[in-house]
Every structure is written in structure tokens, then in C-alpha cells.
Design an enzyme around this catalytic site. Structure first.
Site, mmCIF file in Angstrom:
data_model
loop_
_atom_site.group_PDB
_atom_site.id
_atom_site.type_symbol
_atom_site.label_atom_id
_atom_site.label_comp_id
_atom_site.label_asym_id
_atom_site.label_seq_id
_atom_site.Cartn_x
_atom_site.Cartn_y
_atom_site.Cartn_z
ATOM 1 N N LYS A 80 0.797 -1.230 0.000
ATOM 2 C CA LYS A 80 0.000 0.000 0.000
ATOM 3 C C LYS A 80 0.834 1.287 0.000
ATOM 4 O O LYS A 80 0.355 2.341 -0.436
ATOM 5 C CB LYS A 80 -0.927 0.017 1.211
ATOM 6 C CG LYS A 80 -2.028 -1.030 1.187
ATOM 7 C CD LYS A 80 -3.142 -0.645 0.236
ATOM 8 C CE LYS A 80 -4.352 -1.531 0.397
ATOM 9 N NZ LYS A 80 -5.480 -1.117 -0.455
ATOM 10 N N ASP A 115 -8.713 -0.918 6.413
ATOM 11 C CA ASP A 115 -8.781 -2.225 7.065
ATOM 12 C C ASP A 115 -7.420 -2.608 7.627
ATOM 13 O O ASP A 115 -7.239 -3.735 8.086
ATOM 14 C CB ASP A 115 -9.256 -3.290 6.066
ATOM 15 C CG ASP A 115 -10.760 -3.273 5.867
ATOM 16 O OD1 ASP A 115 -11.482 -3.105 6.851
ATOM 17 O OD2 ASP A 115 -11.205 -3.425 4.717
#
Length: 391
Positions: A80, A115
Site C-alpha cells: 500500500k 482495514d
């Protein structure tokens, strides 16, 4: 639906599956981006490994299997950081060109819902760049993952609800004058930052191209990608379906397979419905994929350029985690989902039809994107330590 009979799923059950073989003939324009040069300039940047695993090739009945290992990307245990770093860099540069990267002498507050992995990446970049971060976390994220976000110096708001609820909370908080939303999902009126995040992910696929070339592979035949809101899959579709302006279509385009948890298969539901669709989400160890609505920005690319979609159980993902670990690859449940998905697609009842839909040749080259390391999901480590995975 087909019947899934692989023993690694724990039990036979209908296989949630969708296929559209015509997707390989769809093309799009490439997205020009300076993200790769930017990433190469960052301290600690290096290509993450692309492991070839012959044991999986034999098991899956394919020619060669490569696993892109994102367990250590720019100091974090997931991919990410590629998207978050590029998007934040561009946002701050734009504000600086407009006069200042700060408002009233104060750092910007970078807001995100997560998340787990995206929020930590945003928080890390904020800390390194002297900005603030505020991260909204839904139910189901392990306390250790939440503490890791706090450990980056971010303010954390734990939301009693789903990922979609957390996204709404983050969007509301970003209305403050000193705040900017750094989110990887898009909706009408919020597309610029998600587009930058997708651009950031292009570095991963450029690395794969170079690494496959060094292994004597011109192009893969099948690429499996874990899907939450679909930003990474949008990047995959854009990369593999891109046609240069005025150039021919790519005749060797690989099949692209999305893999989701059965508890949150929003892309699969949308593909079946032929329109953007939200689904209720349940509890899954694949926390980073526990999303109920695909990104509106990525949906057209998924709809037109995605060959197939499959949803897998937590048991199947957990078995894939263990199998990858046995082969020396650290992977969390989201990262191992592509192995579980390819295993389900290429074996068991109906496998011949699914292989045909994917255009899988007698000895295809398969690339699995392991998007997170085991450190990204402590919950699975605890569960597997207490109870062996059924095989």
C-alpha cells in the site's frame, strides 16, 4: 456455480465464479505517470522479490508460477505504500505550488479509512513528511494492526461498523479546512486522489515486467490479484490492457483473475449484475479485502477488462498462507488469496471449463500477487498457532 472440491477449502461447496473471456481483447490507453521515478528516489526503495515456486507449478498443473512478495515494501509489510506515497506527494506538491502545503501555519491532516495496511501507509508518510494523520478503522481489524497505525503517530478513530461506514466517517472528517482525504476508493466527485493511488501501484507491475524478463518470460499468461475496492486490480487492468496511442492491441495479453473473500465479494457481485453493486460484509481473516462496494473509478476497468472473478473461503486462504510459508514466502491472508483463487479455478470439478475461460495453455506462466506479509495480519498467526488448518 461450479463445485469446489479442493481439500484445502475444508469442505466441498459451490464455487463463486464469473468469467468473461472477451476481456482479453479489450484495450485502454496507458496512464502516463512519474510514479516509478518518484518511488526510486525514496530512501529504502528496492524491487520486492519475485519468487519462482516450481512446487506450486507441479501442484497447479501449469508451466511456471511466480509470486510477487510484498511483505517488505518501503519498510512496511504490504504494497500500500506505493499508492499512498505517490498520492500524498502529489497532493502536497500541488498545495505547495499554490502557495503553501500548510493551512494557517499548521500541517495538513491526512484522513483515511482502512482495514489496516492503507491507513498505516498514510500514517507513515504523514509522519515522514511532517504532516498529521487521522485514520478511521472499522470493526474486525486486529488490535495489533490498530496499534501499528497509532505507532506511526496517527490519531485513530475505531468505528462500530463496516469498512464502508469507516469511509463515510473519514470523508466527513476531511471536510475540515486543514484536512485532505487520502482514500483508495472513489465515488462521484471524489476521483483525483484515488486515481493517483492507482498510478502509484503501476510501479509494482513495472517491476514484475522487468523481473519476468530477467527470467526469460516475455509476458505472463495468468495474473491473480486480491480485490477489496479494486484499486490494485484497476492498476493491473490498465497495465496489461494498455495500448499505446495508434498502436496495435496486445495480442499476448494475460488473463486477469480477481480473488475476494466469500464474506465480501463485491466485485464478483457487480460483475454478475453488470453494474456497480454493494454487498453486506461479514467477518473474514482477509481483513484488507473486507469491502462492500467497489471503487466507482475502477469499476469500468473491472467490468470491461477483467477475465474472471472468484471468491474463496477463509480456510482456503489460511491453507495458502501455510503453503507459501512452507516454500519460504511470508504472506498474510490477503496476500495468499490469489493462490487460493488460482487453486480453486484450475482444479476440482469444472476445472477444464474454467481453464478454457481463462485461456490457460498447456504450460502457462502464472503470477500471484502476494500483497502483504504475515506481519500485516497478527490475527491469522494467532488462529493458526492454536488450531491447525484443515487440509
Amino acid at each position: 456455480m461450479d463445485q469446489e472440491t479442493d481439500s484445502r477449502t475444508g469442505s466441498a461447496s459451490p464455487l463463486p465464479w464469473y468469467a468473461r473471456p472477451a476481456a482479453r481483447s479489450w484495450t485502454c490507453s496507458p496512464t502516463p505517470s512519474d510514479a516509478r521515478a518518484f518511488h526510486a528516489s525514496l530512501p529504502g526503495y528496492a524491487h520486492t522479490p519475485l519468487h519462482e515456486l516450481p512446487a506450486l507449478s507441479a501442484q497447479l498443473g501449469v508451466g511456471r508460477v511466480f509470486v510477487k512478495d510484498e511483505s517488505a515494501r518501503l519498510g512496511l509489510p504490504a504494497f500500500k505504500a506505493l499508492g499512498a506515497s505517490w498520492a500524498i506527494h502529489r497532493v502536497l506538491a500541488r498545495r505547495a505550488n499554490g502557495g503553501s502545503a500548510e493551512t494557517g501555519g499548521q500541517p495538513l491532516n491526512l484522513i483515511a479509512a482502512t482495514d489496516g495496511n492503507h491507513g498505516r501507509a498514510v500514517a507513515r508518510m504523514a509522519r515522514q513528511l511532517g504532516q498529521r494523520a487521522h485514520v478511521f478503522v472499522p470493526d474486525g481489524v486486529h488490535p495489533v494492526a490498530v496499534d501499528a497505525i497509532r505507532g506511526e503517530g496517527a490519531e485513530v478513530t475505531e468505528v462500530a461498523g463496516s469498512y464502508d461506514v469507516a469511509v463515510r466517517g473519514a470523508a466527513d472528517a476531511a471536510a475540515a479546512p486543514d484536512a485532505v482525504l487520502i482514500q483508495d476508493t472513489a465515488w462521484e466527485g471524489y476521483e483525483e486522489v484515488p486515481s493517483l493511488i492507482v498510478e502509484g501501484y503501476s510501479t509494482l507491475f513495472a517491476e514484475i515486467d522487468a523481473q519476468l524478463g530477467a527470467s526469460g518470460v516475455e509476458s505472463p499468461d495468468l495474473v491473480a490479484v486480491p480485490v477489496g475496492v479494486g484499486a490494485l486490480m484497476q492498476a493491473a487492468v490498465t497495465h496489461y490492457r494498455a495500448r499505446p496511442a495508434g498502436g496495435p492491441a496486445n495480442g499476448d495479453a494475460p488473463a486477469l483473475l480477481s480473488v475476494e473473500p466469500e464474506a465480501a465479494a463485491c466485485a464478483l457481485a457487480s460483475l454478475r449484475a453488470g453494474r456497480l453493486t454493494s454487498v453486506p460484509t461479514g467477518v473474514t481473516a482477509m481483513a484488507g479485502l473486507n469491502c462492500g462496494t467497489p471503487s466507482a473509478l475502477g469499476w469500468p476497468a473491472l467490468r470491461d477488462g477483467l477475465d474472471a472473478a472468484v471468491a474463496v473461503t477463509d480456510a482456503a486462504s489460511a491453507a495458502a498462507v501455510r503453503d507459501l510459508a512452507d516454500l519460504g514466502v511470508s504472506s498474510g491472508p490477503c496476500g495468499a488469496a490469489p493462490l487460493a483463487g488460482v487453486r480453486a479455478a484450475l482444479s476440482g470439478e469444472g476445472a477444464a471449463e474454467r481453464r478454457a475461460a481463462l485461456g490457460v495453455s498447456a504450460s502457462p506462466v502464472v503470477v500471484l500477487l502476494s500483497t502483504e506479509g504475515a506481519a500485516a495480519n497478527p490475527q491469522l498467526r494467532e488462529e493458526t498457532a492454536q488450531e491447525p488448518v484443515k487440509r
